[in-house]
Design an enzyme around this catalytic site. Structure first.
Site, PDB file in Angstrom:
ATOM      1  N   HIS A 185      14.011 -38.009  -8.519  1.00 13.25           N
ATOM      2  CA  HIS A 185      13.427 -38.183  -7.810  1.00 13.25           C
ATOM      3  C   HIS A 185      12.332 -37.741  -6.872  1.00 13.25           C
ATOM      4  O   HIS A 185      11.961 -37.976  -6.210  1.00 13.25           O
ATOM      5  CB  HIS A 185      14.278 -37.881  -6.227  1.00 13.25           C
ATOM      6  CG  HIS A 185      15.995 -37.798  -6.365  1.00 13.25           C
ATOM      7  ND1 HIS A 185      16.452 -39.182  -5.389  1.00 13.25           N
ATOM      8  CD2 HIS A 185      16.918 -37.721  -6.477  1.00 13.25           C
ATOM      9  CE1 HIS A 185      17.178 -39.109  -5.943  1.00 13.25           C
ATOM     10  NE2 HIS A 185      18.215 -38.391  -6.319  1.00 13.25           N
TER      11      HIS A 185
ATOM     12  N   LYS B   4      11.351 -15.062 -12.449  1.00 11.73           N
ATOM     13  CA  LYS B   4      11.068 -14.206 -13.246  1.00 11.73           C
ATOM     14  C   LYS B   4       9.470 -14.601 -13.990  1.00 11.73           C
ATOM     15  O   LYS B   4       9.014 -13.496 -13.964  1.00 11.73           O
ATOM     16  CB  LYS B   4      12.472 -13.263 -14.090  1.00 11.73           C
ATOM     17  CG  LYS B   4      13.026 -13.044 -13.381  1.00 11.73           C
ATOM     18  CD  LYS B   4      13.185 -11.132 -13.183  1.00 11.73           C
ATOM     19  CE  LYS B   4      12.494 -11.190 -11.738  1.00 11.73           C
ATOM     20  NZ  LYS B   4      13.202 -11.489 -10.676  1.00 11.73           N
TER      21      LYS B   4
ATOM     22  N   CYS C 139       0.354  -1.259  -0.431  1.00 13.85           N
ATOM     23  CA  CYS C 139       0.402   0.026  -0.115  1.00 13.85           C
ATOM     24  C   CYS C 139       0.527   1.223   0.114  1.00 13.85           C
ATOM     25  O   CYS C 139       2.371   1.289   0.419  1.00 13.85           O
ATOM     26  CB  CYS C 139      -1.124  -0.346   1.302  1.00 13.85           C
ATOM     27  SG  CYS C 139      -1.730  -1.284   1.205  1.00 13.85           S
TER      28      CYS C 139
ATOM     29  N   LYS D 105       5.793  -4.266  -5.012  1.00 11.67           N
ATOM     30  CA  LYS D 105       6.901  -3.812  -5.242  1.00 11.67           C
ATOM     31  C   LYS D 105       7.977  -4.434  -2.928  1.00 11.67           C
ATOM     32  O   LYS D 105       8.145  -5.336  -3.084  1.00 11.67           O
ATOM     33  CB  LYS D 105       7.326  -2.689  -5.740  1.00 11.67           C
ATOM     34  CG  LYS D 105       8.935  -2.627  -5.456  1.00 11.67           C
ATOM     35  CD  LYS D 105       9.423  -2.974  -7.123  1.00 11.67           C
ATOM     36  CE  LYS D 105      10.775  -3.295  -6.505  1.00 11.67           C
ATOM     37  NZ  LYS D 105      11.017  -4.278  -7.803  1.00 11.67           N
TER      38      LYS D 105
ATOM     39  N   TRP E 109      -2.721  -2.419  -1.732  1.00 12.42           N
ATOM     40  CA  TRP E 109      -2.514  -4.142  -2.213  1.00 12.42           C
ATOM     41  C   TRP E 109      -4.080  -5.148  -1.161  1.00 12.42           C
ATOM     42  O   TRP E 109      -3.034  -4.556   0.234  1.00 12.42           O
ATOM     43  CB  TRP E 109      -1.216  -4.608  -1.840  1.00 12.42           C
ATOM     44  CG  TRP E 109      -0.653  -5.629  -2.196  1.00 12.42           C
ATOM     45  CD1 TRP E 109      -0.844  -6.221  -3.093  1.00 12.42           C
ATOM     46  CD2 TRP E 109      -0.447  -6.658  -1.270  1.00 12.42           C
ATOM     47  NE1 TRP E 109      -0.031  -7.336  -3.164  1.00 12.42           N
ATOM     48  CE2 TRP E 109       0.223  -7.854  -1.888  1.00 12.42           C
ATOM     49  CE3 TRP E 109      -0.058  -7.036  -0.070  1.00 12.42           C
ATOM     50  CZ2 TRP E 109      -0.024  -9.264  -1.674  1.00 12.42           C
ATOM     51  CZ3 TRP E 109      -0.278  -8.470   0.917  1.00 12.42           C
ATOM     52  CH2 TRP E 109      -0.122  -8.772   0.016  1.00 12.42           C
TER      53      TRP E 109
ATOM     54  N   GLU F 198       6.705 -14.899 -12.034  1.00  7.91           N
ATOM     55  CA  GLU F 198       5.537 -13.329 -11.465  1.00  7.91           C
ATOM     56  C   GLU F 198       5.397 -12.965 -12.339  1.00  7.91           C
ATOM     57  O   GLU F 198       4.642 -11.926 -12.701  1.00  7.91           O
ATOM     58  CB  GLU F 198       6.125 -13.450 -10.760  1.00  7.91           C
ATOM     59  CG  GLU F 198       7.846 -12.225 -10.959  1.00  7.91           C
ATOM     60  CD  GLU F 198       8.268 -11.660  -9.865  1.00  7.91           C
ATOM     61  OE1 GLU F 198       9.503 -11.162  -9.729  1.00  7.91           O
ATOM     62  OE2 GLU F 198       7.556 -10.651  -9.099  1.00  7.91           O
TER      63      GLU F 198
ATOM     64  N   GLU G  78      16.465 -18.158  -9.535  1.00  3.58           N
ATOM     65  CA  GLU G  78      16.005 -16.406 -10.154  1.00  3.58           C
ATOM     66  C   GLU G  78      15.010 -16.576 -11.306  1.00  3.58           C
ATOM     67  O   GLU G  78      14.080 -15.265 -11.683  1.00  3.58           O
ATOM     68  CB  GLU G  78      16.785 -15.793 -10.024  1.00  3.58           C
ATOM     69  CG  GLU G  78      16.813 -14.431 -10.789  1.00  3.58           C
ATOM     70  CD  GLU G  78      15.979 -13.607  -9.600  1.00  3.58           C
ATOM     71  OE1 GLU G  78      15.222 -14.043  -8.530  1.00  3.58           O
ATOM     72  OE2 GLU G  78      15.212 -12.653  -9.753  1.00  3.58           O
TER      73      GLU G  78
ATOM     74  N   ASN H 268      -0.865   2.126   6.591  1.00  2.00           N
ATOM     75  CA  ASN H 268      -0.307   0.731   5.218  1.00  2.00           C
ATOM     76  C   ASN H 268       0.178  -0.109   5.912  1.00  2.00           C
ATOM     77  O   ASN H 268       0.513   0.590   7.114  1.00  2.00           O
ATOM     78  CB  ASN H 268       1.206   1.796   4.520  1.00  2.00           C
ATOM     79  CG  ASN H 268       1.849   0.746   4.148  1.00  2.00           C
ATOM     80  OD1 ASN H 268       1.831  -0.745   3.854  1.00  2.00           O
ATOM     81  ND2 ASN H 268       3.261   1.073   3.980  1.00  2.00           N
ATOM     82  N   GLY H 269      -0.196  -1.230   5.926  1.00  2.64           N
ATOM     83  CA  GLY H 269       0.212  -2.761   7.302  1.00  2.64           C
ATOM     84  C   GLY H 269      -0.442  -3.040   7.016  1.00  2.64           C
ATOM     85  O   GLY H 269      -1.886  -3.194   7.351  1.00  2.64           O
TER      86      GLY H 269
ATOM     87  N   ARG I 299       4.076  -0.041  -5.056  1.00  2.36           N
ATOM     88  CA  ARG I 299       3.706  -0.785  -3.823  1.00  2.36           C
ATOM     89  C   ARG I 299       2.401  -1.207  -3.778  1.00  2.36           C
ATOM     90  O   ARG I 299       1.661  -2.271  -2.777  1.00  2.36           O
ATOM     91  CB  ARG I 299       3.682  -0.031  -3.135  1.00  2.36           C
ATOM     92  CG  ARG I 299       4.712   0.676  -2.555  1.00  2.36           C
ATOM     93  CD  ARG I 299       4.995   2.188  -1.586  1.00  2.36           C
ATOM     94  NE  ARG I 299       4.277   1.870  -0.564  1.00  2.36           N
ATOM     95  CZ  ARG I 299       5.628   1.310   0.243  1.00  2.36           C
ATOM     96  NH1 ARG I 299       6.774   1.315  -0.133  1.00  2.36           N
ATOM     97  NH2 ARG I 299       5.935   1.153   1.795  1.00  2.36           N
TER      98      ARG I 299
END
Ligand code: F6R
Length: 610
Positions: free
Chosen positions: A507, A488, A2, A605, A76, A491, A484, A102-103, A27
């Site tokens: 396995h 990428k 947020c 983000k 968010w 997402e 990584e 925010n939180g 955000r």
């Protein structure tokens, strides 16, 4: 998550709030809203579900909302679905208090029940509405003004928050408070700005106050006052931030992600040069002495891509310095009661410097009396301030939700630390160190060369529009790179991708390989490439479509359907080069699918909640 903004001054607030919110949309972006106080004293709240552009349309870019004092929010969702009703700002029942938050208020259920018992009714599913009502309750019960009210809230609340609050009775003030969620105040002439992050207000001012955890502020048109939780005034100095406003613009690129991928050569060069002095590593600017670095146990804590950097660095440090390194997901570390030796060193890696779990891991280590070192991109962020020492990366503002250039600069700092630890341990002489540094200095140019060779990746993405499941496999550092690369692709393109240590596939996971499944094999670690090649053969014989990624000039011991090469470097630094085609692949697949590359669904983000 947020983004919060605020403005009080002589100009119309709404256009400024919207402009600032645009810089914070990374955000969170599932709904947005404004509360602006009109000259008549009325607080008008306008909210929309969806992207900020909808709020801009609804308010005619803010011109349809009159008033010189206001707060805004881009959300968010944590509590309650993304909807207009759950969007911020939230008012208490009779409109005495209006809040953006925010939180996460962790004890919101208990507080909500208390408020219900006191006659409050709730209209949304959010924890923020509880905050608005609780503030209203304390304000009316104790009649001691906004600072006292917010302090009472802070003593009662559990969780994290950055709050901006309008009290109906105080038309010339905005009140703010924070705990474990970021917030800064920008100072102009006869005006003040509030934001979750500095880039939001750079257009208006570069003079910034940082609010510490547990602090509050009263912000008027001509002055700002800070208070601690005991309502005592706190002295604070304005800091002039050195940040380029335009650095957070797209600069001719179609998306921030591709712009930031292209910024990697410069960002890596700048980061390396900042800590290299001729043929030596020099961290003296960060007050990093040999005594501080000397350790017999390194514990790296981080989340997401920053964790993947940690995995690469674990291989490099153990190889060069022979110090045991453990890499832990910060979200696990903080709750699992980890065993830490007295002489351990905890290294936290974070682009934003605000990731809640990484911050908590730093605090956990400090509480146990263990030294902490942070590798952070955002100046003045919470992790940077709280760790015992901080090494800044020089990636500049990273706006795309998927990290690229921050990852690369974190790697660069990690390599330099590895060289330092190896020197301290007496495992590297000056000549060897100089050779590694020379190789490091060549990385930016090699990344640039890869960026000039994008066409095969673009074409491959276009030729494979229907890929469903992808596997990326490798051994050692190659496996760390795959982690990584897989994140990428997942997402930004929503293609299910898994990174696997090449020897581990058989396995269990190999049962997922079908005719045409894409398997990317990374083969830069020469001691194990033949082993990975055999694993690629195993999946090829079960119908997989094999693509290899390796150094130019290396013999690839497997017959692949496709092959991509990057300039060769020392095997220890392979991640810095191999990651680039994997980033480009993720970007082009996302484009091909018509997705929102810079703001993938469900993400934000900066993850300032658990
Ligand atoms: C992925 C990504 C995230 C972050 C993670 C940690 O592209 O960006 O996985 O790496 O959320 O964020 P920071 O580095 O800000 O602590």
């Amino acid at each position: 998550m947020c983004g919060i903004v605020g403005y009080i001054g002589k100009k119309q607030a709404a256009p400024i709030l919207l402009e600032a919110l645009k810089k914070l949309e990374y955000r969170g972006y599932d709904s947005a809203g404004l509360a602006v106080r009109s000259d008549g004293g009325e607080v008008n709240v306008i909210k929309t579900q969806g992207r900020l552009s909808k709020l801009c349309d609804r308010t005619q870019n803010g011109t349809a909302v009159e008033g010189t004092c206001g707060i805004g929010h881009t959300r968010w969702a944590t509590h309650g679905e993304p909807s207009e009703e759950n969007a911020h700002p939230h008012k208490c029942m009779d409109g005495t208090v209006t809040v953006v938050h925010n939180g996460i208020l962790e004890n919101y259920r208990e507080l909500r029940e208390k408020l219900v018992r006191n006659g409050y009714t709730f209209y949304t599913q959010t924890d923020t509405e509880v905050i608005a009502d609780l503030l209203d309750y304390y304000y009316k019960k104790y009649k001691a003004g906004p600072v006292d009210t917010i302090a009472r809230f802070m003593m009662r609340a559990r969780g994290s928050y950055a709050l901006a609050v309008l009290f109906k009775d105080c038309p010339d003030d905005i009140y703010v408070a924070r705990k474990d969620s970021p917030m800064i105040i920008g100072a102009g002439r006869g005006e003040y700005f509030i934001a979750s992050d500095v880039p939001a207000i750079l257009k208006y001012t570069k003079r910034v106050y940082y609010i510490e955890n547990g602090e509050m502020a009263r912000i008027g048109r001509e002055s700002v006052e800070f208070y601690n939780i005991d309502r005592e005034p706190v002295e604070k100095h304005c800091v002039r931030v050195k940040m380029d406003e335009n650095a957070a613009e797209k600069g001719g690129y179609e998306h921030f992600m591709i712009k930031e991928i292209h910024e990697q050569p410069k960002a890596v060069e700048l980061t390396l040069n900042s800590y290299l002095n001729g043929e030596y590593v020099d961290f003296s600017d960060c007050k990093l002495t040999d005594k501080f670095l000397q350790t017999d146990e390194i514990v790296i804590v981080a989340c997401g891509s920053a964790y993947h950097v940690g995995v690469v660095i674990q291989y490099v440090v153990e190889k060069l310095a022979r110090i045991p390194v453990r890499v832990e997901l910060a979200s696990e570390f903080r709750y699992r009661d980890p065993v830490l030796g007295k002489n351990a060193l905890v290294v936290a890696i974070s682009q934003s410097g605000e990731t809640a779990d990484t911050l908590a891991a730093v605090r956990e280590a400090k509480e146990r009396g263990v030294r902490t070192l942070a590798i952070v991109n955002v100046r003045g962020s919470s992790i940077a301030r709280e760790a015992d020492r901080t090494i800044y990366t020089f990636a500049g503002p990273e706006i795309a939700v998927a990290t690229t250039k921050a990852y690369s600069t974190q790697l660069a700092v990690g390599y330099l630390l590895a060289l330092e630890w190896a020197r301290i341990e007496g495992r590297l002489d000056d000549v060897q160190c100089a050779a590694y540094i020379e190789e490091l200095r060549s990385l930016p140019q090699k990344i640039e060369e890869i960026l000039q060779n994008k066409t095969p990746i673009q074409k491959f993405s276009a030729d494979h529009p229907t890929m469903k499941d992808v596997f990326m496999i490798g051994r050692g550092i190659d496996y760390a790179i795959c982690m990584e690369g897989a994140l990428k692709l997942k997402e930004v393109s929503y293609v299910h991708t898994e990174a696997y240590a090449a020897g581990e596939l058989k396995h269990g996971t190999i049962s997922l390989i079908e005719e045409g499944t894409l398997v990317v094999g990374v083969l830069t670690q020469r001691g194990v490439s033949e082993k990975t090649a055999s694993n690629l053969e195993e999946v090829r014989s079960r119908g997989a479509f094999i693509v290899t990624v390796a150094f130019e000039g290396d013999k690839i011991p497997v017959e692949a359907n496709g092959a991509y090469t990057v300039p060769a470097t020392d095997e220890l630094f392979a991640a810095s080069l191999i990651v680039v085609p994997l980033q480009l692949f993720a970007y082009y697949v996302s484009l091909q699918r018509g997705l929102d590359v810079d703001k993938p669904r469900n993400l934000a983000k900066s993850v300032t909640v658990e």
